[in-house]
Design a protein around this motif. Sequence first.
Motif, PDB file in Angstrom:
ATOM      1  N   MET A   1      44.449  47.668  48.910  1.00 20.08           N
ATOM      2  CA  MET A   1      44.351  47.706  47.436  1.00 20.08           C
ATOM      3  C   MET A   1      44.321  49.165  46.960  1.00 20.08           C
ATOM      4  SD  MET A   1      41.509  45.895  44.994  1.00 20.08           S
ATOM      5  CE  MET A   1      41.256  44.501  46.051  1.00 20.08           C
ATOM      6  N   ASP A   2      45.120  49.428  46.013  1.00 21.24           N
ATOM      7  CA  ASP A   2      45.179  50.781  45.436  1.00 21.24           C
ATOM      8  C   ASP A   2      43.852  51.080  44.718  1.00 21.24           C
ATOM      9  OD1 ASP A   2      45.597  53.002  43.956  1.00 21.24           O
ATOM     10  OD2 ASP A   2      47.200  52.156  42.690  1.00 21.24           O
ATOM     11  N   LEU A   3      43.218  52.184  45.158  1.00 23.43           N
ATOM     12  CA  LEU A   3      41.862  52.469  44.680  1.00 23.43           C
ATOM     13  C   LEU A   3      41.813  52.711  43.173  1.00 23.43           C
ATOM     14  CD1 LEU A   3      38.911  52.841  45.622  1.00 23.43           C
ATOM     15  CD2 LEU A   3      39.370  55.300  45.720  1.00 23.43           C
ATOM     16  N   ASN A   4      42.764  53.466  42.701  1.00 26.04           N
ATOM     17  CA  ASN A   4      42.803  53.743  41.258  1.00 26.04           C
ATOM     18  C   ASN A   4      42.928  52.471  40.445  1.00 26.04           C
ATOM     19  OD1 ASN A   4      42.381  56.356  40.666  1.00 26.04           O
ATOM     20  ND2 ASN A   4      44.527  57.000  40.929  1.00 26.04           N
ATOM     21  N   GLU A 169      34.030  33.876  31.557  1.00 25.08           N
ATOM     22  CA  GLU A 169      32.966  34.508  32.338  1.00 25.08           C
ATOM     23  C   GLU A 169      33.574  35.108  33.604  1.00 25.08           C
ATOM     24  OE1 GLU A 169      34.089  31.920  34.344  1.00 25.08           O
ATOM     25  OE2 GLU A 169      32.178  32.320  35.372  1.00 25.08           O
ATOM     26  N   LEU A 170      32.726  35.563  34.480  1.00 24.83           N
ATOM     27  CA  LEU A 170      33.179  36.322  35.639  1.00 24.83           C
ATOM     28  C   LEU A 170      34.285  35.629  36.445  1.00 24.83           C
ATOM     29  CD1 LEU A 170      32.923  38.705  37.572  1.00 24.83           C
ATOM     30  CD2 LEU A 170      30.907  37.623  38.555  1.00 24.83           C
ATOM     31  N   PHE A 171      34.103  34.341  36.715  1.00 27.06           N
ATOM     32  CA  PHE A 171      35.088  33.688  37.574  1.00 27.06           C
ATOM     33  C   PHE A 171      36.420  33.463  36.867  1.00 27.06           C
ATOM     34  CE2 PHE A 171      36.875  30.051  39.996  1.00 27.06           C
ATOM     35  CZ  PHE A 171      37.036  30.733  41.190  1.00 27.06           C
ATOM     36  N   ARG A 172      36.346  33.128  35.575  1.00 26.85           N
ATOM     37  CA  ARG A 172      37.574  32.957  34.799  1.00 26.85           C
ATOM     38  C   ARG A 172      38.380  34.253  34.805  1.00 26.85           C
ATOM     39  NH1 ARG A 172      40.301  28.522  32.472  1.00 26.85           N
ATOM     40  NH2 ARG A 172      41.499  29.258  30.686  1.00 26.85           N
ATOM     41  N   LYS A 173      37.670  35.361  34.608  1.00 26.17           N
ATOM     42  CA  LYS A 173      38.293  36.686  34.609  1.00 26.17           C
ATOM     43  C   LYS A 173      38.930  36.961  35.971  1.00 26.17           C
ATOM     44  CE  LYS A 173      37.097  38.662  30.611  1.00 26.17           C
ATOM     45  NZ  LYS A 173      38.091  39.267  29.723  1.00 26.17           N
ATOM     46  N   THR A 174      38.200  36.556  37.028  1.00 27.10           N
ATOM     47  CA  THR A 174      38.710  36.762  38.384  1.00 27.10           C
ATOM     48  C   THR A 174      40.036  36.005  38.573  1.00 27.10           C
ATOM     49  OG1 THR A 174      36.419  36.852  39.104  1.00 27.10           O
ATOM     50  CG2 THR A 174      38.083  36.653  40.825  1.00 27.10           C
ATOM     51  N   GLU A 175      40.018  34.760  38.109  1.00 26.64           N
ATOM     52  CA  GLU A 175      41.224  33.941  38.280  1.00 26.64           C
ATOM     53  C   GLU A 175      42.434  34.525  37.534  1.00 26.64           C
ATOM     54  OE1 GLU A 175      40.628  29.589  39.508  1.00 26.64           O
ATOM     55  OE2 GLU A 175      39.854  29.796  37.450  1.00 26.64           O
ATOM     56  N   TYR A 176      42.188  35.006  36.330  1.00 28.25           N
ATOM     57  CA  TYR A 176      43.253  35.670  35.571  1.00 28.25           C
ATOM     58  C   TYR A 176      43.838  36.802  36.395  1.00 28.25           C
ATOM     59  CZ  TYR A 176      42.662  33.720  30.835  1.00 28.25           C
ATOM     60  OH  TYR A 176      42.642  32.920  29.750  1.00 28.25           O
ATOM     61  N   MET A 177      42.891  37.631  36.915  1.00 27.29           N
ATOM     62  CA  MET A 177      43.309  38.828  37.617  1.00 27.29           C
ATOM     63  C   MET A 177      44.081  38.480  38.892  1.00 27.29           C
ATOM     64  SD  MET A 177      43.652  41.921  37.314  1.00 27.29           S
ATOM     65  CE  MET A 177      42.864  42.673  35.924  1.00 27.29           C
ATOM     66  N   VAL A 178      43.621  37.417  39.580  1.00 23.06           N
ATOM     67  CA  VAL A 178      44.313  37.013  40.809  1.00 23.06           C
ATOM     68  C   VAL A 178      45.727  36.539  40.482  1.00 23.06           C
ATOM     69  CG1 VAL A 178      44.362  35.302  42.691  1.00 23.06           C
ATOM     70  CG2 VAL A 178      42.224  36.451  42.096  1.00 23.06           C
ATOM     71  N   PHE A 182      48.486  38.748  41.943  1.00 26.57           N
ATOM     72  CA  PHE A 182      48.751  38.073  43.221  1.00 26.57           C
ATOM     73  C   PHE A 182      47.932  38.672  44.360  1.00 26.57           C
ATOM     74  CE2 PHE A 182      52.602  37.466  40.664  1.00 26.57           C
ATOM     75  CZ  PHE A 182      52.564  36.081  40.559  1.00 26.57           C
ATOM     76  N   MET A 183      46.729  39.100  44.070  1.00 22.23           N
ATOM     77  CA  MET A 183      45.877  39.665  45.117  1.00 22.23           C
ATOM     78  C   MET A 183      44.635  38.790  45.303  1.00 22.23           C
ATOM     79  SD  MET A 183      46.079  43.785  44.745  1.00 22.23           S
ATOM     80  CE  MET A 183      45.079  43.897  43.307  1.00 22.23           C
ATOM     81  N   PRO A 184      44.706  37.774  46.177  1.00 15.99           N
ATOM     82  CA  PRO A 184      43.563  36.860  46.334  1.00 15.99           C
ATOM     83  C   PRO A 184      42.306  37.556  46.857  1.00 15.99           C
ATOM     84  CG  PRO A 184      45.251  36.407  47.980  1.00 15.99           C
ATOM     85  CD  PRO A 184      45.822  37.429  47.064  1.00 15.99           C
ATOM     86  N   GLU A 185      42.443  38.766  47.401  1.00 12.43           N
ATOM     87  CA  GLU A 185      41.238  39.470  47.884  1.00 12.43           C
ATOM     88  C   GLU A 185      40.274  39.782  46.736  1.00 12.43           C
ATOM     89  OE1 GLU A 185      44.379  40.376  48.221  1.00 12.43           O
ATOM     90  OE2 GLU A 185      44.661  42.550  48.308  1.00 12.43           O
ATOM     91  N   ILE A 186      40.759  39.654  45.504  1.00 15.37           N
ATOM     92  CA  ILE A 186      39.878  39.897  44.349  1.00 15.37           C
ATOM     93  C   ILE A 186      38.729  38.875  44.311  1.00 15.37           C
ATOM     94  CG2 ILE A 186      39.791  39.959  41.805  1.00 15.37           C
ATOM     95  CD1 ILE A 186      42.585  41.113  41.852  1.00 15.37           C
ATOM     96  N   TYR A 187      38.985  37.679  44.893  1.00 14.05           N
ATOM     97  CA  TYR A 187      37.895  36.692  44.976  1.00 14.05           C
ATOM     98  C   TYR A 187      36.676  37.271  45.689  1.00 14.05           C
ATOM     99  CZ  TYR A 187      40.955  32.929  43.405  1.00 14.05           C
ATOM    100  OH  TYR A 187      41.775  32.127  42.659  1.00 14.05           O
ATOM    101  N   LEU A 188      36.983  38.120  46.698  1.00 12.17           N
ATOM    102  CA  LEU A 188      35.905  38.747  47.462  1.00 12.17           C
ATOM    103  C   LEU A 188      35.096  39.691  46.566  1.00 12.17           C
ATOM    104  CD1 LEU A 188      35.377  38.160  50.402  1.00 12.17           C
ATOM    105  CD2 LEU A 188      36.444  40.365  50.983  1.00 12.17           C
TER     106      LEU A 188
END
Lengths: 222, 252
Positions: A1-4, A169-178, A182-188
């Motif tokens: 994952m790109d740090l920036n 909330e947090l999980f909804r935001k996570t799902e959007y971002m994933v 297309f980076m499922p590691e965001i779940y972590l």
Amino acid sequence: MDLNRFLFEILPYLAEGIPVTLQLTVLSFALGLALGSLLAAARVFGSAPLSVVARSYIEFFRGTPLLVQIFFIYFGLPALGVKLDAFTASIVAIGLNSASYQAELLRSAIKSIPEEQYLAAESLGMSTLQTYRHIIFPQAIRVATPALVNEFVALVKYTSLASIIGVAELFRKTEYMVSYTFMPEIYLVAAAIYLAICLPTSQFAKTLESKYAIPGFKRALI
Amino acid sequence: MSEPLLLIDGLKAGYGSVEVLRGVHLSVDKGEKVVILGPSGSGKSTLLKCIPYLVRPWSGEIRVDGELVNSDPSTLRRIRSSIGFVFQQYNLFPHMTSIRNVALSLELNRRLPRQESEKIAYSVMSMLGIGELAGKYPLELSGGQQQRVAIARALAIDPKLLLLDEPTSALDPELRYEVVETLYQVAKQGRSMLIVTHEVDFAEAAADRVVFIDEGVIVEEGDAREVLERPRKERTERFLKRLRSKVGNAAT
């Protein structure tokens, strides 16, 4: 994952969900505590019919899935003329559900105070109200605190169910971002944030517990 | 003749369908110290608990200073706050310091401000030689210390009558001593006391009267020394013999 990208795009976006998750948790916990106290009171002090009503409520909410309750309150209640936005519906559903658990742990905390304490209070001429206020509740709340904090921590995680009806909330935001990256590691990352909320809460509870512990109590248990 | 401080007439009581007290008549005069003896299960503890209605009697009358005890809450509260009760298992409130335990009923029943009630509480505790325990919590104390705090709690309201339910039975022999000493001290102050105990020496030295109870009725009562030294009933004699041999064993 790109740090920036992680630091300046992904993390800030997820972080926007944190206050919403916390609001859902605190408000539904508060609703659960208020209603749970009433239910516990109904079971401990109420007349037989009142106690049955409280017990039925508790059994119903503990015996059906939280997700079903959320769906019913959000999608089902409008048919009965009660329309709630997704945020409010989530608080109501999670709060009503939590009330059933909080009622039971408050009730068992009150019941855990031995009969001798009531007798001692009675022998001093205390009224029933005084007995509960000065003798029973202060001890019961200490018994209940660890379990109440457990419930709070559980709610932090349960609020993720609100994502399904669209609360940002947090999980909804996570799902959007994933789905956007297309980076499922965001779940972590999301998991790490939940952990970062829950761990200090449990730690805080331990501090609280030892601060208000009854001196000598642990030694007496051994 | 003046009216007795405590008058119990035809008292019957029990648990569930089991009758424990089968018609007890007993009176205690002002300033009198009465010891109740009896085998376990004889109903002596139930008898004591019936007086402030901690156990509800089935029938019979109890009068404290002439006033009939009944289930009316305000009557009960008034009568209870004029009687001190000491439990076998101390029953202190574990979440309060010793001095709070002692002061609480002064605040709640006498409506004294906290400072004043703690001052009284402290003076009662000092009198019993436990002033230094004021800031300690019950579970930080030994059983003997807890029981002495419990005696202070019962005395704080300056009760007309002090009831003690086997105050030394839950204690190890070496801790019993300090509680018995405290009992002597309280007895010397001329307070009316009704004590269920197996401490025969205490009964002999401090009691005015001994009541022997068995199977829910009073078998024998009379002057303490007379009953203890020359019991008239065989049941009393047998019980005393057993008790003395047990106490002797425990002491050696």
